[in-house]
Design a protein around this motif. Structure first.
Motif, PDB file in Angstrom:
ATOM      1  N   HIS A  97      34.415  38.521  42.338  1.00  0.00           N
ATOM      2  CA  HIS A  97      34.085  39.141  43.533  1.00  0.00           C
ATOM      3  C   HIS A  97      33.312  38.823  44.349  1.00  0.00           C
ATOM      4  CE1 HIS A  97      35.329  42.466  40.149  1.00  0.00           C
ATOM      5  NE2 HIS A  97      34.957  41.411  39.500  1.00  0.00           N
ATOM      6  N   GLN A 118      38.862  41.448  45.377  1.00  0.00           N
ATOM      7  CA  GLN A 118      38.468  39.851  44.695  1.00  0.00           C
ATOM      8  C   GLN A 118      39.469  39.377  45.202  1.00  0.00           C
ATOM      9  OE1 GLN A 118      40.095  43.198  43.041  1.00  0.00           O
ATOM     10  NE2 GLN A 118      38.574  43.797  41.394  1.00  0.00           N
ATOM     11  N   THR A 178      34.293  46.615  39.372  1.00  0.00           N
ATOM     12  CA  THR A 178      34.686  46.762  40.438  1.00  0.00           C
ATOM     13  C   THR A 178      33.115  47.074  40.519  1.00  0.00           C
ATOM     14  OG1 THR A 178      36.423  46.805  40.680  1.00  0.00           O
ATOM     15  CG2 THR A 178      35.533  47.486  42.215  1.00  0.00           C
TER      16      THR A 178
END
Length: 180
Positions: A97, A118, A178
């Motif tokens: 990330h 990502q 996320t």
């Protein structure tokens, strides 16, 4: 006939470079299998057994959720032009990330793409070729700019709000990691 390789060979790298699209498949231990087409200039082979690809914002985020539960990933390239061949890379992948220390080193290998979400790093343990004799011919016309046009006017806060709404869990309810 299918052939197996322990790593990418030069012919495989040429085939990958010729393709405008690749496919990614992942699955959690339970639930749905995900298979997605990917485009843009979003993939790099960084070694004989390593591929990284930049994932951009989309309507879902299945890959990230699946990899949190099971690291298996398959990438596939299919020649739609003169070479009747399909190439697959099998292995274990992990998600990187923007908040992760490795992000900057990986991201600098790509041209910036709005909505970058990502990077996936795949350690390849098997490369396989198979015939593409039944795959039809297709001509590449152009890259779509729809995603760029959608993402460019959004600032970081707007993008994170979208991720929280649309990308925080998979179809089967698995968390994707996320930011929410």
């Amino acid at each position: 006939m299918a052939k197996r390789f322990a790593a990418f060979e030069e012919d495989h790298l040429r085939l990958i470079a010729e393709q405008q699209m690749f496919f990614v498949a992942t699955a959690a231990p339970t639930g749905r299998v995900n298979l997605s087409p990917k485009g843009m200039d979003s993939l790099r082979v960084t070694g004989p057994n390593r591929v990284i690809w930049l994932n951009v914002t989309g309507s879902g985020n299945e890959t990230a959720g699946h990899l949190r539960l099971d690291p298996r990933m398959t990438l596939m390239w299919c020649s739609f032009t003169t070479r009747p061949v399909i190439l697959r890379a099998y292995g274990s992948a992990r998600t990187v990330h923007p908040r992760d220390a490795e992000w900057a080193g990986f991201y600098r290998l790509f041209q910036p793409i709005p909505g970058a979400r990502q990077i996936y790093s795949l350690d390849v343990d098997l490369v396989q070729t198979s015939c593409g004799y039944a795959v039809p011919f297709y001509d590449h016309v152009a890259e779509r700019d729809t995603l760029r046009r959608w993402a460019e006017p959004r600032d970081e806060a707007a993008m994170q709000a979208y991720w929280a709404e649309k990308n925080a869990v998979t179809l089967d309810g698995f968390p994707t990691g996320t930011p929410k």
